[in-house]
Design a protein around this motif. Structure first.
Motif, PDB file in Angstrom:
ATOM      1  N   GLY A 107      63.656  11.025  39.504  1.00  0.00           N
ATOM      2  CA  GLY A 107      63.364  10.180  38.376  1.00  0.00           C
ATOM      3  C   GLY A 107      64.546   9.547  37.595  1.00  0.00           C
ATOM      4  N   ALA A 108      65.838  10.234  37.625  1.00  0.00           N
ATOM      5  CA  ALA A 108      67.010   9.767  37.090  1.00  0.00           C
ATOM      6  C   ALA A 108      67.387   8.559  37.608  1.00  0.00           C
ATOM      7  N   PRO A 109      67.284   8.180  39.106  1.00  0.00           N
ATOM      8  CA  PRO A 109      67.863   6.777  39.341  1.00  0.00           C
ATOM      9  C   PRO A 109      66.920   5.641  39.080  1.00  0.00           C
ATOM     10  N   GLN A 110      65.731   5.876  38.380  1.00  0.00           N
ATOM     11  CA  GLN A 110      64.897   4.991  38.237  1.00  0.00           C
ATOM     12  C   GLN A 110      64.703   4.827  36.706  1.00  0.00           C
ATOM     13  N   MET A 111      65.717   5.340  35.830  1.00  0.00           N
ATOM     14  CA  MET A 111      65.702   5.247  34.583  1.00  0.00           C
ATOM     15  C   MET A 111      66.243   3.739  34.190  1.00  0.00           C
ATOM     16  N   ILE A 112      67.134   3.153  34.725  1.00  0.00           N
ATOM     17  CA  ILE A 112      67.840   1.859  34.518  1.00  0.00           C
ATOM     18  C   ILE A 112      66.970   1.013  34.926  1.00  0.00           C
ATOM     19  N   PRO A 113      66.202   0.967  36.168  1.00  0.00           N
ATOM     20  CA  PRO A 113      65.253  -0.142  36.655  1.00  0.00           C
ATOM     21  C   PRO A 113      63.954  -0.486  35.685  1.00  0.00           C
ATOM     22  N   ILE A 114      63.632   0.657  35.104  1.00  0.00           N
ATOM     23  CA  ILE A 114      62.306   0.673  34.210  1.00  0.00           C
ATOM     24  C   ILE A 114      62.828   0.053  32.824  1.00  0.00           C
ATOM     25  N   LEU A 115      64.135   0.484  32.336  1.00  0.00           N
ATOM     26  CA  LEU A 115      64.604   0.021  31.281  1.00  0.00           C
ATOM     27  C   LEU A 115      64.771  -1.570  31.239  1.00  0.00           C
ATOM     28  N   ASP A 116      65.459  -2.100  32.451  1.00  0.00           N
ATOM     29  CA  ASP A 116      65.622  -3.304  32.523  1.00  0.00           C
ATOM     30  C   ASP A 116      64.405  -4.228  32.964  1.00  0.00           C
ATOM     31  N   ARG A 117      63.157  -3.572  33.023  1.00  0.00           N
ATOM     32  CA  ARG A 117      61.927  -4.511  33.021  1.00  0.00           C
ATOM     33  C   ARG A 117      61.322  -4.664  31.452  1.00  0.00           C
ATOM     34  N   MET A 118      62.034  -4.177  30.730  1.00  0.00           N
ATOM     35  CA  MET A 118      61.337  -4.336  29.456  1.00  0.00           C
ATOM     36  C   MET A 118      61.953  -5.787  28.863  1.00  0.00           C
ATOM     37  N   ARG A 119      60.686  -6.594  28.526  1.00  0.00           N
ATOM     38  CA  ARG A 119      61.274  -7.965  28.480  1.00  0.00           C
ATOM     39  C   ARG A 119      59.929  -8.661  27.432  1.00  0.00           C
ATOM     40  N   VAL A 120      60.217  -8.406  26.143  1.00  0.00           N
ATOM     41  CA  VAL A 120      59.076  -9.123  25.362  1.00  0.00           C
ATOM     42  C   VAL A 120      59.459 -10.272  24.782  1.00  0.00           C
TER      43      VAL A 120
END
Length: 292
Positions: free
Chosen positions: A168-181
């Protein structure tokens, strides 16, 4: 109107974001009949050919869902619906929770051909195409992991599918980078919340440096082995990480979002062979949560 169909207010929020036509040939047939078949399949997990007659032909629903998943239409509609919710003040930006869940893949989800996935009439690879098809083999069989970031109202801000054995740790940055409202006033979309909360699986120096660089406060407990390593290094190990137990109690918001998503049977068990189609299935489930 059948049980689980889109209500009139939900359809009014969704209809204006749907594509008008394909750009070639004749226009789409009635969106309402076909799109009501997609939530029915998500909720029940039935094969496309077993859709009720009121939802139209199962092949039509499958083809349209597959084509929109390849075009990234689910992500675009999700962001448009989130933008509407932001204008209405329904997004809680005070806290974003990150979490993941491993989902068992059905036996029919395996066996995709080992070649670049393509869609007829479309050039290039589909959006979210993965050579591994986001399938991982573990002791329990084939699994897929869903990562998400949720707002304080227990609704997904971003979703991502990866193989089930990935950490899970390596995927925290990619999932936060996908936040675009997107913002109604124009300009840059909103890409961060005031605070991020996650469990100790997301504790790493890389994640903390990323959050500090973006000036995002965070509450992530430090693992015991990391504490021991820091103390063993003495002054070179750095200062202890801050931890607010009161804020950490809000981690349940991300867990509740995961539980709501697992209420859709086509999300709780993966039936789609291709990763980009399953990504579209999860994205449409997230859209349904924002339409409520």
């Amino acid at each position: 109107m059948g049980r689980g169909d889109l209500s009139d207010p939900e359809w009014a929020r969704l209809e204006r974001h749907l594509p008008k036509n394909t750009g070639r040939g004749r226009r789409w047939t009635c969106h309402g009949k076909v799109i009501n078949g997609v939530p029915f399949r998500q909720r029940t997990g039935v094969p496309w050919r077993d859709l009720p007659r009121r939802c139209g032909k199962g092949q039509t629903g499958h083809d349209r869902h597959r084509r929109w998943s390849a075009d990234g239409m689910g992500d675009r509609i999700l962001r448009a619906v989130q933008a509407d919710a932001d204008v209405e003040g329904r997004i809680d930006w005070s806290m974003a929770g990150v979490d993941s869940t491993s989902r068992r893949a059905h036996q029919h989800a395996a066996g995709a051909r080992h070649r670049p996935a393509q869609i007829s009439g479309r050039r290039g690879q589909p959006a979210h195409h993965r050579p591994d098809e986001a399938l991982g083999r573990s002791r329990g069989g084939l699994t897929t992991k869903i990562h998400l970031a949720s707002d304080g109202g227990c609704r997904p801000l971003a979703v991502l599918v990866i193989p089930g054995q990935w950490g899970g740790a390596p995927q925290m940055i990619p999932i936060l980078d996908r936040m675009r409202v997107p913002q109604s006033t124009g300009g840059h979309p909103r890409t961060r919340s005031d605070h991020v909360c996650g469990d100790k699986a997301y504790s790493s120096r890389r994640n903390r440096r990323y959050l500090r660089r973006r000036q995002i406060r965070h509450t992530i407990p430090e693992r015991r082995d990391q504490q021991a390593n820091r103390q063993r290094r003495g002054s070179r190990g750095g200062r202890p990480t801050g931890f607010d137990r009161g804020r950490y109690a809000r981690r349940n918001e991300a867990e509740r979002t995961v539980n709501v998503l697992k209420g859709f049977r086509a999300v709780a068990t993966r039936y789609d062979k291709r990763a980009y189609v399953f990504q579209g299935t999860v994205a449409l489930a997230a859209i349904r949560l924002w339409l409520r």
